[in-house]
Design a protein around this motif. Structure first.
Motif, mmCIF file in Angstrom:
data_model
loop_
_atom_site.group_PDB
_atom_site.id
_atom_site.type_symbol
_atom_site.label_atom_id
_atom_site.label_comp_id
_atom_site.label_asym_id
_atom_site.label_seq_id
_atom_site.Cartn_x
_atom_site.Cartn_y
_atom_site.Cartn_z
ATOM 1 N N THR A 27 0.724 -1.471 0.213
ATOM 2 C CA THR A 27 -0.071 0.150 -0.233
ATOM 3 C C THR A 27 0.924 1.191 -0.122
ATOM 4 O O THR A 27 1.913 1.278 0.905
ATOM 5 N N ILE A 28 0.571 2.298 -1.032
ATOM 6 C CA ILE A 28 1.175 3.653 -0.734
ATOM 7 C C ILE A 28 0.460 4.336 -0.891
ATOM 8 O O ILE A 28 -0.768 4.567 -0.469
ATOM 9 N N GLY A 29 0.798 5.748 -0.026
ATOM 10 C CA GLY A 29 -0.201 7.263 1.009
ATOM 11 C C GLY A 29 0.322 7.908 -0.422
ATOM 12 O O GLY A 29 1.507 8.013 -0.982
ATOM 13 N N LEU A 30 -0.548 8.955 -0.637
ATOM 14 C CA LEU A 30 -0.201 9.737 -2.054
ATOM 15 C C LEU A 30 -0.533 11.538 -0.586
ATOM 16 O O LEU A 30 -1.448 11.254 -0.499
ATOM 17 N N VAL A 31 0.411 12.013 -0.571
ATOM 18 C CA VAL A 31 0.467 13.428 0.698
ATOM 19 C C VAL A 31 0.236 14.399 -0.533
ATOM 20 O O VAL A 31 1.421 14.874 -1.453
ATOM 21 N N ASN A 32 -1.022 14.356 -0.839
ATOM 22 C CA ASN A 32 -1.892 15.730 -1.623
ATOM 23 C C ASN A 32 -2.343 16.550 -1.490
ATOM 24 O O ASN A 32 -2.763 17.321 -0.344
ATOM 25 N N ASP A 57 -5.248 14.287 2.007
ATOM 26 C CA ASP A 57 -4.685 15.783 1.320
ATOM 27 C C ASP A 57 -4.181 16.590 3.012
ATOM 28 O O ASP A 57 -5.312 16.980 4.099
ATOM 29 N N PHE A 58 -3.761 17.729 2.127
ATOM 30 C CA PHE A 58 -3.190 19.208 2.929
ATOM 31 C C PHE A 58 -3.512 20.238 2.386
ATOM 32 O O PHE A 58 -3.883 20.517 0.918
ATOM 33 N N LEU A 66 -6.385 11.544 11.916
ATOM 34 C CA LEU A 66 -6.292 9.628 12.919
ATOM 35 C C LEU A 66 -7.622 9.295 11.558
ATOM 36 O O LEU A 66 -7.458 8.025 11.382
ATOM 37 N N LEU A 67 -8.345 9.762 11.800
ATOM 38 C CA LEU A 67 -9.766 9.743 11.150
ATOM 39 C C LEU A 67 -10.168 9.541 9.803
ATOM 40 O O LEU A 67 -11.232 9.074 9.463
ATOM 41 N N GLY A 68 -8.652 10.030 8.939
ATOM 42 C CA GLY A 68 -9.507 10.477 7.946
ATOM 43 C C GLY A 68 -10.131 11.554 7.193
ATOM 44 O O GLY A 68 -11.413 11.661 6.139
ATOM 45 N N VAL A 69 -10.503 12.676 8.504
ATOM 46 C CA VAL A 69 -11.649 13.652 7.661
ATOM 47 C C VAL A 69 -11.243 14.144 7.183
ATOM 48 O O VAL A 69 -9.620 14.395 7.127
ATOM 49 N N SER A 70 -11.761 15.114 5.789
ATOM 50 C CA SER A 70 -10.794 15.821 5.166
ATOM 51 C C SER A 70 -10.643 16.307 5.620
ATOM 52 O O SER A 70 -10.920 17.665 6.045
ATOM 53 N N SER A 71 -9.460 17.397 4.479
ATOM 54 C CA SER A 71 -8.914 18.448 4.796
ATOM 55 C C SER A 71 -9.714 19.567 5.355
ATOM 56 O O SER A 71 -9.475 20.550 6.209
ATOM 57 N N SER A 72 -10.679 20.099 4.602
ATOM 58 C CA SER A 72 -11.608 20.877 4.364
ATOM 59 C C SER A 72 -12.435 21.322 5.565
ATOM 60 O O SER A 72 -12.777 21.784 6.602
ATOM 61 N N LEU A 73 -12.792 19.750 6.211
ATOM 62 C CA LEU A 73 -13.884 19.602 6.874
ATOM 63 C C LEU A 73 -13.146 19.771 8.195
ATOM 64 O O LEU A 73 -13.993 20.180 9.241
ATOM 65 N N GLN A 74 -12.060 19.116 8.196
ATOM 66 C CA GLN A 74 -10.818 19.744 9.689
ATOM 67 C C GLN A 74 -11.318 20.417 10.020
ATOM 68 O O GLN A 74 -11.519 21.438 11.127
ATOM 69 N N LEU A 75 -10.883 21.808 9.408
ATOM 70 C CA LEU A 75 -11.046 22.744 8.933
ATOM 71 C C LEU A 75 -11.878 23.668 10.658
ATOM 72 O O LEU A 75 -12.098 24.418 10.753
ATOM 73 N N VAL A 76 -13.322 23.000 9.346
ATOM 74 C CA VAL A 76 -14.558 23.970 10.187
ATOM 75 C C VAL A 76 -14.512 23.204 11.678
ATOM 76 O O VAL A 76 -15.495 23.519 12.676
ATOM 77 N N ILE A 77 -14.759 21.935 12.112
ATOM 78 C CA ILE A 77 -14.761 21.038 12.876
ATOM 79 C C ILE A 77 -14.036 21.664 13.578
ATOM 80 O O ILE A 77 -13.747 22.086 15.020
ATOM 81 N N LYS A 78 -12.242 22.267 13.767
ATOM 82 C CA LYS A 78 -11.550 23.036 14.034
ATOM 83 C C LYS A 78 -11.972 23.443 14.608
ATOM 84 O O LYS A 78 -12.134 24.467 15.624
ATOM 85 N N GLY A 79 -12.249 24.828 14.069
ATOM 86 C CA GLY A 79 -13.244 25.911 14.306
ATOM 87 C C GLY A 79 -14.416 26.047 15.471
ATOM 88 O O GLY A 79 -14.575 26.354 16.515
#
Lengths: 384, 334
Positions: free
Chosen positions: A208-213, A245-246, B309-322
């Protein structure tokens, strides 16, 4: 400052608590097959442009931009003037672009009247272009800060009879060849392809690979990630792909580190450009994780990491100087009344430990600095 | 809360009185906020929720991750606590961090390749930026919001100018070990430095005359002035302390990434201020405590960690965090 007697006891208590916390830290090394990097024939890297242009067009090769002696004489006789409008001049990437453009135009007697830097701001770029139009150049070479908000201003350039060559992106609605002469870009999908191919060589069957996107909708990073996904689907369908995603590039270290904690099955990583890759390496070192990483773009730090033979195995590099040369050539074709292709792609360059010194020279057009040479010498003979 | 401005007479009194005073101070150490217990409860709830939701959350390694990830913000937030208690603000900390890291790396490259040279250069740069902030704010009476908005920009610009925006590679193994990658008594050094800064901060704020002066200067400046407290000097010192801690954070970050970069941690000042306020510090001065600040930083760090860790999408993370930060502040205040 006066310190109270109780503070000593408190300090001791804190230290004891802290010491008991740090009991052990397991270090994980991935099972990396022998084929890792060595198994890749770099000659199988893309020899032509993989991706398609923003409007689905096929890329033309840089060779189509060569000038004949007759054409070169025409350019020299024209005493042309060209302006440049950049998104920033604070990146190696943009400095090399400008250098490539300036060197090439200079060879043919074309004067560069100035380089504006928009500092990533749309309003600043609009002002920059309007100011450049006022100086009546024969051509403008520019990278749009934004794909839509600058379109109207770029249309003014062609209305003023000034030739326009884009780098990397064409603003929405501009038509070739009426409104711009050509667009020159790196082959972002090809870069992703290279990163995928080398990462795959380091992955066991079914790994398994991970993409830091980059979680923001942006043409060139989207294309890179697409390049990785496409290559894997076609050549290594056994490999499972996860993605994180970041949106804030300054938080990559945390995001990538936590992604690895939450997904211990990930045994290889792709980061969408070199800085996120380096930030990912920082958290991997801290967490004691050692798995192969590949990325796109080359800088001094990333070339040192590749030279050392650490987890960063390879990058699919752009060639910003060569891209600048191509932009200058396309501009001169347009200045003497020809129609260069709508889209010209500059081929990707695979960079691994065994060719990192030469690649550095190819990309930066100068000798590797002492720090890179030191890192490479320490890793002889694998590093070259 | 008026106890923060009570002058101490303990040193002249008997043993029993001294012990009582000590207890009161320990109490303040843990609870210098309106409803501090709510803060501990909020953190505990967060831990329980994430432990149940993710199989990877509840582990020593992951807690060390959170500790490392929050180290930079925590270290600087300790200084910011003093500044905010003194009714001021420091927006320049992220830029100061970047500038200090650059100066440290350049000093090791061009002066002497010795970790101590880098450390002194980095901490000194941070302290100098803090001194300038404090001087302009207190002597020229310019609001600190404007002064530090200026130094936010100027220090970043200087950091970028030093090398024409290029990173400086750090090749000093001792420096990398001491500030970035080794362990001290089993604790990764970024966390050890955070603990060290916290201990100094606790001693200064809760167990020294200087701490009482800071509370007085922020809680009731007029009364402080009439009781002979040198408000300008006390507050300037808070800026210097914050600058130095930003410098320390710069050392930690550059050592961890084996290079100093001029464009790092943009926007970090907001995380720092959020940690301090979430930790029970009043934006209007006079109230706050170091452990609360550390908790504030840990709560935000734990949120960042758990959501990935829960794999929440990065945009939703910002909303939840705020949303959670605002809810936590509302919950911990009357």
């Amino acid at each position: 400052m006066t310190s109270m007697p109780g503070s000593k006891a408190f300090l001791t208590a804190l230290m004891v608590t802290a010491a008991t916390l740090g009991l052990s830290m397991p270090y994980a090394d991935a099972q990396v097959p022998d084929t890792c990097v060595k198994g890749v024939d770099l000659a199988t890297a893309p020899t032509s442009i993989i991706g398609q242009g923003p409007n689905g067009e096929k890329a033309a090769s840089v060779d189509t931009l060569k000038l004949t002696d007759e054409e070169a004489a025409k350019v020299k006789a024209g005493k042309f003037k060209v302006g440049i409008s950049m998104q920033t001049v604070n990146l190696d990437w943009s400095q090399l672009q400008v250098q490539g453009i300036t060197d090439t135009l200079g060879k043919y007697g074309v004067e560069v009247i100035g380089t504006a830097s928009a500092e990533y701001q749309v309003d600043k770029q609009i002002a920059d272009i309007e100011n450049t139009i006022q100086r009546h150049p024969d051509g403008i070479i520019s990278i749009p800060v934004d794909g839509t908000a600058t379109a109207a201003t770029y249309k003014k350039v062609s209305q003023a009879g000034i030739k326009l060559v884009f780098m990397d992106n064409v603003p929405t609605g501009l038509k070739h060849p009426q409104e711009y002469a050509s667009m020159i870009s790196a082959d972002s999908q090809g870069n992703g392809w290279i990163a995928a191919q080398i990462l795959a060589s380091c992955m066991p069957q079914g790994g398994t690979i991970g993409l830091v996107n980059f979680g923001v909708d942006y043409f060139s990073t989207n294309e890179r990630t697409k390049g990785v996904n496409d290559w894997m689907a076609k050549n290594r369908p056994d490999i499972k792909i996860k993605q994180v995603d970041f949106t804030d590039p300054s938080k990559v270290s945390q995001v990538a580190g936590d992604f690895l904690t939450g997904n211990p099955d990930v045994k290889g990583l792709f980061a969408v450009w070199d800085q996120p890759a380096l930030d990912t390496l920082t958290s991997m070192r801290a967490q004691g994780v050692n798995i192969p990483v590949t990325t796109v773009d080359l800088g001094l730090e990333s070339s040192i990491e590749i030279a050392k033979g650490g987890p960063l195995k390879a990058t699919g590099s752009q060639r910003p100087y060569d891209q600048g040369v191509a932009e200058a050539m396309a501009m001169m074709k347009a200045l003497i009344g020809q129609t260069p292709p709508a889209w010209v792609g500059v081929q990707s360059l695979p960079v691994v430990q065994s060719n990192v010194l030469e690649s550095y020279k190819t990309v930066f057009k100068k000798d590797p600095p002492a720090q890179l040479l030191d890192a490479c010498n320490a890793a002889k003979p694998a590093c070259n | 809360m008026t106890e923060s401005v009570t002058p101490s007479t303990a040193s002249k009194s008997g043993d029993a009185e001294r012990r009582a005073d000590m207890l009161a101070r320990l109490g303040r150490l843990l609870t210098q906020a309106d409803r501090p217990y709510a803060l501990y409860v909020a953190f505990a709830v967060l831990l329980v929720v994430f432990s149940l939701a993710s199989p990877w959350f509840l582990s020593l390694d992951n807690f060390l991750n959170i500790g490392r990830q929050t180290a930079l913000v925590s270290i600087i937030a300790i200084g910011m606590t003093f500044v905010i208690i003194a009714r001021q603000i420091d927006l320049s900390v992220g830029s100061t961090l970047a500038l200090s890291g650059m100066v440290a790396a350049l000093a090791m490259t061009y002066v002497a390749n010795n970790w101590l040279v880098g450390a002194i250069a980095g901490l000194g740069t941070g302290a100098l930026v803090g001194l300038i902030n404090g001087f302009l704010t207190m002597r020229l009476a310019i609001p600190s919001f404007l002064v530090t908005l200026g130094s936010l920009s100027a220090a970043r610009g200087l950091a970028l100018m030093l090398t024409n925006t290029k990173p400086v590679i750090i090749a000093n193994d001792a420096y990398i070990a001491i500030f970035g990658e080794s362990s001290f008594a089993g604790i990764p050094v970024p966390i050890a430095w955070t603990l060290a800064a916290a201990i100094v901060g606790i001693l200064l704020l809760h167990f020294s005359i200087y701490g009482r002066q800071i509370y007085a200067a922020g809680g009731n400046p007029t009364a402080a002035l009439y009781s002979g407290i040198h408000i300008k000097r006390v507050t300037t010192l808070a800026f210097v302390l914050t600058g130095m801690l930003a410098g320390l954070a710069g050392l930690v970050l550059s050592a961890r990434s084996h290079a100093a970069r001029p464009d790092v941690v943009q926007g970090m000042e907001l995380d720092v201020i959020a940690s301090v306020i979430l930790g029970g510090c009043s934006l209007f001065g006079g109230r706050g405590f170091i452990l609360g600040t550390l908790l504030g930083s840990l709560i935000i760090g734990t949120l960042n960690n758990g959501l990935v860790l829960l794999g929440v999408s990065s945009s939703l993370q910002l909303v939840i965090k705020g949303a959670i930060i605002v809810a936590a502040v509302a919950f911990t205040r009357r």
